[in-house]
Scaffold this motif. Structure first.
Motif, mmCIF file in Angstrom:
data_model
loop_
_atom_site.group_PDB
_atom_site.id
_atom_site.type_symbol
_atom_site.label_atom_id
_atom_site.label_comp_id
_atom_site.label_asym_id
_atom_site.label_seq_id
_atom_site.Cartn_x
_atom_site.Cartn_y
_atom_site.Cartn_z
ATOM 1 N N GLU A 70 -1.097 0.726 -4.243
ATOM 2 C CA GLU A 70 0.027 1.452 -3.646
ATOM 3 C C GLU A 70 1.069 1.870 -4.673
ATOM 4 O O GLU A 70 1.878 2.747 -4.419
ATOM 5 C CB GLU A 70 0.662 0.670 -2.497
ATOM 6 C CG GLU A 70 1.274 -0.641 -2.915
ATOM 7 C CD GLU A 70 0.516 -1.843 -2.421
ATOM 8 O OE1 GLU A 70 1.082 -2.590 -1.617
ATOM 9 O OE2 GLU A 70 -0.621 -2.061 -2.854
ATOM 10 N N LYS A 73 0.449 5.902 -6.393
ATOM 11 C CA LYS A 73 0.423 7.002 -5.426
ATOM 12 C C LYS A 73 0.240 8.359 -6.091
ATOM 13 O O LYS A 73 -0.246 9.297 -5.468
ATOM 14 C CB LYS A 73 1.699 6.987 -4.584
ATOM 15 C CG LYS A 73 1.745 5.792 -3.660
ATOM 16 C CD LYS A 73 2.995 5.758 -2.828
ATOM 17 C CE LYS A 73 2.954 4.522 -1.949
ATOM 18 N NZ LYS A 73 4.127 4.267 -1.214
ATOM 19 N N GLN A 82 -2.478 8.494 2.589
ATOM 20 C CA GLN A 82 -1.487 7.577 2.018
ATOM 21 C C GLN A 82 -2.161 6.232 1.768
ATOM 22 O O GLN A 82 -2.848 5.714 2.646
ATOM 23 C CB GLN A 82 -0.323 7.359 2.979
ATOM 24 C CG GLN A 82 0.594 8.530 3.107
ATOM 25 C CD GLN A 82 1.767 8.212 4.027
ATOM 26 O OE1 GLN A 82 1.723 7.275 4.813
ATOM 27 N NE2 GLN A 82 2.815 9.001 3.921
ATOM 28 N N ARG A 84 -1.988 2.355 1.470
ATOM 29 C CA ARG A 84 -1.118 1.288 1.979
ATOM 30 C C ARG A 84 -1.318 -0.036 1.260
ATOM 31 O O ARG A 84 -0.402 -0.825 1.129
ATOM 32 C CB ARG A 84 -1.368 1.091 3.477
ATOM 33 C CG ARG A 84 -1.022 2.317 4.315
ATOM 34 C CD ARG A 84 0.486 2.460 4.408
ATOM 35 N NE ARG A 84 0.899 3.708 4.992
ATOM 36 C CZ ARG A 84 1.093 3.905 6.277
ATOM 37 N NH1 ARG A 84 0.873 2.955 7.140
ATOM 38 N NH2 ARG A 84 1.501 5.082 6.706
#
Length: 193
Positions: A70, A73, A82, A84
């Motif tokens: 994460e 990114k 996305q 997580r």
């Protein structure tokens, strides 16, 4: 879009000005420390180089163990996904001869957790995004080979941008193969039944 290195130590020796050949790698490099901001992971970069010439050459190996996905990114930038959770290990070998870089990386992602991004549509790379996310999350480990080539003297060449493009291309191929394998297996099973 920042890379955070913490508590690092470095050794650089063997430097001499006016080397006989740009490909004579007489300088030794070693860097170790932690990579990442919130969940720092140990990293190591080591190898040999020749920076004392206008035609830079080097051979470097790098390793990161247990990095947090994460925090990376920027690798997923432009994708409708996305990240997580999950971890990664990275092994990279970069060889540069007279400013011509060739690098090979093996990125191993573990326990990936993803969600649709704000720009998510129903497709990614022509594949259903829901199937792509299910595929990613059902893999205990995912191995990606990431090659990057370029001229480091070219002002348009940026290693991290090239690495992101290569990562996304490798990820696309892995997801396509995984989904096609799953669909073909399901069709064969249904036909046999």
């Amino acid at each position: 879009k920042k890379l955070v290195f913490q508590k690092f130590e470095a050794v650089y020796d063997g430097f001499s000005w006016r080397t006989l050949s740009p490909v004579l790698l007489s300088q030794r490099i070693f860097i170790a420390g932690l990579f990442g901001e919130k969940a720092p992971a140990p990293f190591r970069i080591y190898g040999r180089a020749n920076f004392a010439t206008s035609e830079v050459s080097f051979k470097l190996d790098g390793v990161i163990k247990g990095g947090a996905l994460e925090e990376q990114k920027n690798l997923w930038e432009g994708l409708p996904i996305q990240v997580r959770a999950g971890t990664f290990d990275l092994k990279i070998r970069a060889v540069c001869v007279r400013k011509q870089l060739k690098s090979k990386s093996l990125l191993t992602m573990k326990s990936v957790k993803v969600a649709p991004g704000p720009s998510a549509t129903d497709k990614i790379w022509g594949l259903p995004i829901s199937a792509s996310m299910v595929f990613l999350q059902n893999q205990k480990t995912l191995h990606l080979k990431i090659p990057v080539h370029g001229d480091i003297a070219d002002p348009k060449f940026e290693f991290f941008r090239a690495y992101r493009v290569a990562f996304q291309e490798s990820l696309r191929k892995k997801i396509e193969r995984g989904i096609h394998f799953l669909l073909n297996s399901t069709v064969k099973l249904a036909a046999q039944t």
